[in-house]
Design an enzyme around this catalytic site. Structure first.
Site, PDB file in Angstrom:
ATOM      1  N   ASN A  14       0.875  -1.322   0.066  1.00  0.00           N
ATOM      2  CA  ASN A  14      -0.140  -0.370  -0.019  1.00  0.00           C
ATOM      3  C   ASN A  14       0.748   1.340   0.076  1.00  0.00           C
ATOM      4  O   ASN A  14       1.498   1.429   1.095  1.00  0.00           O
ATOM      5  CB  ASN A  14      -1.018   0.000   1.336  1.00  0.00           C
ATOM      6  CG  ASN A  14      -1.849   1.116   1.561  1.00  0.00           C
ATOM      7  OD1 ASN A  14      -1.812   2.056   0.439  1.00  0.00           O
ATOM      8  ND2 ASN A  14      -2.404   1.370   2.408  1.00  0.00           N
ATOM      9  N   LYS A  16       0.102   4.336  -0.090  1.00  0.00           N
ATOM     10  CA  LYS A  16      -0.469   5.593   0.240  1.00  0.00           C
ATOM     11  C   LYS A  16      -0.312   6.831  -0.378  1.00  0.00           C
ATOM     12  O   LYS A  16      -0.394   6.652  -1.752  1.00  0.00           O
ATOM     13  CB  LYS A  16       0.101   5.680   1.679  1.00  0.00           C
ATOM     14  CG  LYS A  16      -0.271   4.257   2.518  1.00  0.00           C
ATOM     15  CD  LYS A  16      -0.015   4.391   4.129  1.00  0.00           C
ATOM     16  CE  LYS A  16      -0.148   3.033   5.052  1.00  0.00           C
ATOM     17  NZ  LYS A  16      -0.142   3.387   6.191  1.00  0.00           N
ATOM     18  N   HIS A 100      -9.614   1.188   5.273  1.00  0.00           N
ATOM     19  CA  HIS A 100      -8.403   1.302   5.855  1.00  0.00           C
ATOM     20  C   HIS A 100      -8.528   2.209   7.134  1.00  0.00           C
ATOM     21  O   HIS A 100      -9.196   3.187   6.939  1.00  0.00           O
ATOM     22  CB  HIS A 100      -7.471   1.884   4.734  1.00  0.00           C
ATOM     23  CG  HIS A 100      -6.158   1.688   5.324  1.00  0.00           C
ATOM     24  ND1 HIS A 100      -5.289   2.721   6.406  1.00  0.00           N
ATOM     25  CD2 HIS A 100      -5.096   0.792   5.060  1.00  0.00           C
ATOM     26  CE1 HIS A 100      -4.066   2.438   6.654  1.00  0.00           C
ATOM     27  NE2 HIS A 100      -3.990   1.202   5.940  1.00  0.00           N
ATOM     28  N   GLU A 102      -6.942   4.576   8.142  1.00  0.00           N
ATOM     29  CA  GLU A 102      -6.641   6.217   7.783  1.00  0.00           C
ATOM     30  C   GLU A 102      -7.851   6.502   7.222  1.00  0.00           C
ATOM     31  O   GLU A 102      -7.897   8.249   7.348  1.00  0.00           O
ATOM     32  CB  GLU A 102      -5.309   6.125   6.950  1.00  0.00           C
ATOM     33  CG  GLU A 102      -4.054   5.857   7.663  1.00  0.00           C
ATOM     34  CD  GLU A 102      -2.787   5.116   7.176  1.00  0.00           C
ATOM     35  OE1 GLU A 102      -2.872   5.115   5.777  1.00  0.00           O
ATOM     36  OE2 GLU A 102      -2.203   4.524   7.795  1.00  0.00           O
ATOM     37  N   GLU A 172      -5.282  -5.002  10.683  1.00  0.00           N
ATOM     38  CA  GLU A 172      -4.179  -3.746  10.920  1.00  0.00           C
ATOM     39  C   GLU A 172      -4.380  -3.122  12.210  1.00  0.00           C
ATOM     40  O   GLU A 172      -4.994  -2.121  11.860  1.00  0.00           O
ATOM     41  CB  GLU A 172      -4.124  -2.740   9.728  1.00  0.00           C
ATOM     42  CG  GLU A 172      -3.846  -3.490   8.250  1.00  0.00           C
ATOM     43  CD  GLU A 172      -3.360  -2.588   7.316  1.00  0.00           C
ATOM     44  OE1 GLU A 172      -2.344  -2.648   6.962  1.00  0.00           O
ATOM     45  OE2 GLU A 172      -4.033  -1.545   6.872  1.00  0.00           O
ATOM     46  N   GLY A 178       2.765   2.186  10.967  1.00  0.00           N
ATOM     47  CA  GLY A 178       3.773   3.281  10.826  1.00  0.00           C
ATOM     48  C   GLY A 178       4.792   3.389  12.257  1.00  0.00           C
ATOM     49  O   GLY A 178       5.528   4.151  12.327  1.00  0.00           O
ATOM     50  N   SER A 217       3.666  -2.220  10.188  1.00  0.00           N
ATOM     51  CA  SER A 217       4.998  -2.453  10.470  1.00  0.00           C
ATOM     52  C   SER A 217       5.529  -3.817  10.168  1.00  0.00           C
ATOM     53  O   SER A 217       6.701  -4.037  10.621  1.00  0.00           O
ATOM     54  CB  SER A 217       5.394  -2.038  11.899  1.00  0.00           C
ATOM     55  OG  SER A 217       5.002  -0.832  12.133  1.00  0.00           O
TER      56      SER A 217
END
Ligand code: 13P
Length: 260
Positions: A14, A16, A100, A102, A172, A178, A217
């Site tokens: 991904n 992003k 997702h 985010e 996730e 991250g 990660s």
């Protein structure tokens, strides 16, 4: 632990909102030039919408598939800034992320919208990858299982049996994304088994076919341990997927596991 998975591994990058045309083209070229063994896992990359045309041009005819990071719930019409399922199909996308964290967080996407996006993707012939995961507060309060189960059930409840075959999920945990600190392999396994159990409640054949990716990660160092877990069927890689050689190392770890 067992040596053989029932499901082929899937390694997905991904990208992003990273990069520009030059960087994305260089990354695509490096991936494209790699020798992938016949036992390689299924591999896909998810560039930003504006870079999809480059992905099609470079990856077409090769072993690496591509997809998108989001989709509009509506089939077409006056939806400024959105991209429809049909547009993604037109670009030969195979996959699209839905839900997702985010997007759930910074765009306020709730379970009902995620379910609508899942169905829009499925009905256009795309493979939606439903992302689920708890944040740190929820985990520390002992609510991780409850949160991901709710996120999954919201989508399952609105699906017909046809929509459910085959499903790809991505667990996730938000606290791992991250952060440089992935969930432990056993910790991921526990959540994946829980999710597969929810699917099994709707029919064992669905559970057997469902691929559950781990994301948060993932890197070249921790991927192999994740692949050892019986319910980890692949990985959804963020930061490390922007470094071609590291992403390819993760793909090779998956290939090595599958070759056993
Ligand atoms: P990182 O691998 O950078 O933690 O990102 C994970 C992710 O959000 C993939 O969708």
């Amino acid at each position: 632990m067992r040596a053989l998975k029932q499901r082929p591994l899937l390694v997905m990058g991904n990208w992003k909102m990273h990069g520009d045309q030059a960087k994305v083209r260089a990354l695509l070229r490096e991936l494209c030039a790699a020798e992938l063994s016949p036992g390689a896992p299924e591999i896909a990359v998810l560039p930003a919408f504006v870079h999809l045309a480059d992905a099609v041009r470079v990856l077409k005819g090769g072993p690496i598939a591509w997809g998108a990071q989001d989709i509009c719930r509506h089939p077409d019409g006056a939806h400024t800034g959105d991209v429809s399922a049909a547009m993604l199909v037109d670009y030969n996308c195979r996959f699209v992320l839905v839900g997702h964290s985010e997007r759930r967080r910074s765009h306020g996407e709730g379970d009902a919208l995620v379910a609508a996006k899942f169905k829009a993707a499925r009905r256009a012939g795309l493979q939606p990858v439903l992302c689920l995961g708890e944040d740190l507060v929820q985990r520390e309060a002992g609510r991780a299982s409850q949160v991901v189960t709710r996120q999954l059930e919201a989508v399952l409840a609105s699906c017909t049996p046809r929509d459910l075959r085959p499903v790809v999920l991505a667990y996730e945990p938000i606290w791992a994304i991250g952060s440089g600190a992935a969930a432990g392999a056993e910790q991921a396994q526990e959540m994946h088994a829980l999710l597969r159990g929810c699917i099994a409640a709707r029919g064992l054949e669905y559970a057997r076919d469902t691929r559950i990716l781990y994301g948060g990660s993932v890197c070249a160092e921790n991927a192999a341990a994740l692949f050892e877990m019986p319910d980890v069927d692949g990985v959804l890689v963020g930061g490390a997927s922007l470094r071609a050689q590291e992403f390819l190392a993760i793909c090779r770890a998956a290939a090595a596991f599958q070759a056993r």
